[in-house]
Design a protein around this motif. Sequence first.
Motif, PDB file in Angstrom:
ATOM      1  N   LEU A  24      55.763  16.765  74.648  1.00  0.00           N
ATOM      2  CA  LEU A  24      57.178  16.545  74.351  1.00  0.00           C
ATOM      3  C   LEU A  24      58.056  16.976  75.520  1.00  0.00           C
ATOM      4  O   LEU A  24      59.101  16.363  75.772  1.00  0.00           O
ATOM      5  N   GLN A  25      57.646  18.007  76.252  1.00  0.00           N
ATOM      6  CA  GLN A  25      58.479  18.482  77.348  1.00  0.00           C
ATOM      7  C   GLN A  25      58.725  17.399  78.389  1.00  0.00           C
ATOM      8  O   GLN A  25      59.823  17.278  78.927  1.00  0.00           O
ATOM      9  N   ALA A  26      57.708  16.593  78.674  1.00  0.00           N
ATOM     10  CA  ALA A  26      57.884  15.510  79.651  1.00  0.00           C
ATOM     11  C   ALA A  26      58.905  14.495  79.151  1.00  0.00           C
ATOM     12  O   ALA A  26      59.718  13.978  79.927  1.00  0.00           O
ATOM     13  N   ALA A  27      58.890  14.206  77.851  1.00  0.00           N
ATOM     14  CA  ALA A  27      59.845  13.249  77.287  1.00  0.00           C
ATOM     15  C   ALA A  27      61.256  13.811  77.348  1.00  0.00           C
ATOM     16  O   ALA A  27      62.208  13.109  77.712  1.00  0.00           O
ATOM     17  N   ILE A  28      61.416  15.092  76.998  1.00  0.00           N
ATOM     18  CA  ILE A  28      62.743  15.706  77.044  1.00  0.00           C
ATOM     19  C   ILE A  28      63.274  15.705  78.475  1.00  0.00           C
ATOM     20  O   ILE A  28      64.445  15.388  78.717  1.00  0.00           O
ATOM     21  N   ALA A  29      62.420  16.048  79.432  1.00  0.00           N
ATOM     22  CA  ALA A  29      62.843  16.056  80.837  1.00  0.00           C
ATOM     23  C   ALA A  29      63.278  14.665  81.276  1.00  0.00           C
ATOM     24  O   ALA A  29      64.270  14.505  81.995  1.00  0.00           O
ATOM     25  N   GLN A  43      65.294  21.878  75.356  1.00  0.00           N
ATOM     26  CA  GLN A  43      66.008  21.229  76.450  1.00  0.00           C
ATOM     27  C   GLN A  43      65.962  22.075  77.718  1.00  0.00           C
ATOM     28  O   GLN A  43      66.034  21.552  78.838  1.00  0.00           O
ATOM     29  N   LEU A  44      65.838  23.382  77.573  1.00  0.00           N
ATOM     30  CA  LEU A  44      65.806  24.284  78.725  1.00  0.00           C
ATOM     31  C   LEU A  44      64.401  24.484  79.271  1.00  0.00           C
ATOM     32  O   LEU A  44      64.192  25.342  80.144  1.00  0.00           O
ATOM     33  N   GLY A  45      63.432  23.708  78.770  1.00  0.00           N
ATOM     34  CA  GLY A  45      62.099  23.747  79.364  1.00  0.00           C
ATOM     35  C   GLY A  45      61.045  24.443  78.549  1.00  0.00           C
ATOM     36  O   GLY A  45      59.945  24.701  79.061  1.00  0.00           O
ATOM     37  N   ALA A  50      62.460   8.432  74.879  1.00  0.00           N
ATOM     38  CA  ALA A  50      61.828   8.902  76.113  1.00  0.00           C
ATOM     39  C   ALA A  50      60.338   9.137  75.914  1.00  0.00           C
ATOM     40  O   ALA A  50      59.525   8.903  76.824  1.00  0.00           O
ATOM     41  N   GLU A  51      59.956   9.594  74.726  1.00  0.00           N
ATOM     42  CA  GLU A  51      58.537   9.794  74.467  1.00  0.00           C
ATOM     43  C   GLU A  51      57.800   8.459  74.439  1.00  0.00           C
ATOM     44  O   GLU A  51      56.676   8.341  74.966  1.00  0.00           O
TER      45      GLU A  51
END
Length: 550
Positions: free
Chosen positions: A279-284, A271-273, A96-97
């Motif tokens: 990295l947060q954008a990739a995890i989302a 994972q919970l934000g 995702a990243e």
Amino acid sequence: MTRIAVTQARAVLGLALAAIAAPSLAGAMSDAELASIVARRLHGDRTGACAAVAVIDTSVSRAYVCADDKDRARVGPTTAFEIGSVSKTMTAALLAELIELGDASLDDPLSAYLPDGTTVPTFNGQPILLRHVVTHTSGLPALPPGAPMGGFDDPYAKLDPAALLTALGRTTLQRAPGSQFEYSNFASMLLSHAVARRAGSDFETLLQKRLFAPLQMRNAYVNHRPDGVRAAIGHAPNALPVPAWNFHGDLAGVGGVRATLDDMVAYVQGQLGHAPAPLQAAIARSQQPVNPGGQPVMAMNWMLAPLNGRTVHAHEGGTGGFSSFVAFDRERGRGVVVLSDTALHTLGGLGSLGLPLLDSLVPLGKPRQAVAADAALLDALVGDYALDGGMTMHLSRKGQALVIQAQGQPAFEMGHDDAGDFYPLLFDASLTPQRRADGSYGFLWQQAGSAASARRLDAAPVPELSNDALRAYAGEYPLMPSFALTVSEREGKLFGQATGQGAFELTPAAKDVFEAAAFGIEVRFERGDDDRVVALRLLQGGNTLRGERR
């Protein structure tokens, strides 16, 4: 790795029955409260398992509990567990990243990420796309055909990228990519290698730099254990220690990550934000549905499971001596991690502990305790059987014990537990008796992450039904609000598919009775005065749901 497809299919009723009220386990809790709950599930369990458990809410609670308190030293804050297939969700985050950076797309063909000259199979010209790999719909088999696999003790140790790509070149697809769910560790190893190549790094370095360091997962690793970290010793569910599993670094995204409980807490918090940008954008992105309308619905390597009107992300994992369960509910801001130093996949995994901690309405599981089997059951099981794959097995009785002997192999005495399963005392497997519609017995045999049903050699032949006769059962049967079983006929076979789950074959057992023996499911159809099918009853694990035909 355990096959989550099997786990999910065996739990067709599990999530549906989560609506049954149970003592509340929701909300923030102290470490002592969590330890008490885990002890109710584990104390006295015949497997001897130890577990490290965390609930992530407005605060984090942690517990380290063993079936026998004398084993408590086996697990602690610096103990690293093999997390098995939960590693696949980490591979998804790395992919995702790359997508966020513009270096990849889910609609890219897998072949574009592999070395030049690699032969990648297609089906009638349709290529395998990355979205097919992260939803287990690539059409590739579970394991690479003809590759140098090891034994049960360490099955992936001999595999390297060259052997994997050679196996890919000899593979033929039997259906179009994207058309059917089939859990594939083969495809996931290819994705691990592909992501590393596209990022220009070896996979373990990529994990450390792009995921572990930003999330402060300081003690997570693949093959290079950090100082001060103790690798847990894995166990079979008969409490005997087993060797660790090993992976080539670039293939480790299939199941090779090792992590402490605090590492996995940090992972779920991300994972919970709570991951840093970018990295947060990739995890989302990795959490978004990739195959809307598919069965089962999936994000990027995350199972999207319906639970009491909400959708939760979940994945289970397992190796020869370990089990893991990770799930989170973004809507409620709650997550759960369960890591065990014992392989529990043949016994249903860790969901009976993890799900109740995620949602208060899911009943907490009970420890499995060794008990004597009923003498009448032992007598009824004695006989010769054939497994789905053709192997024959002989069951005999030795006093109050059942003895199993596969064709051409030694005989093994089995124990019995209060959940109704028999288990060999010297290796990891389980035998679940299944009473057939005609009153005879068969059984479900589980070993090495797979399941096969066994039928008596002297049993009555399976009824043969025409396509028209099978189509008479087709329809949608609502079993609970927002939960139904859809029955369909395809190419002379009957299939059932529960809401949010994959399809499973239903085999005729008697008039208006069908079985999915590998999943412990029986379906009994009801007819009206005009002899038309009007309803069904779905039986699994001692529970029954009824639905009228829509």
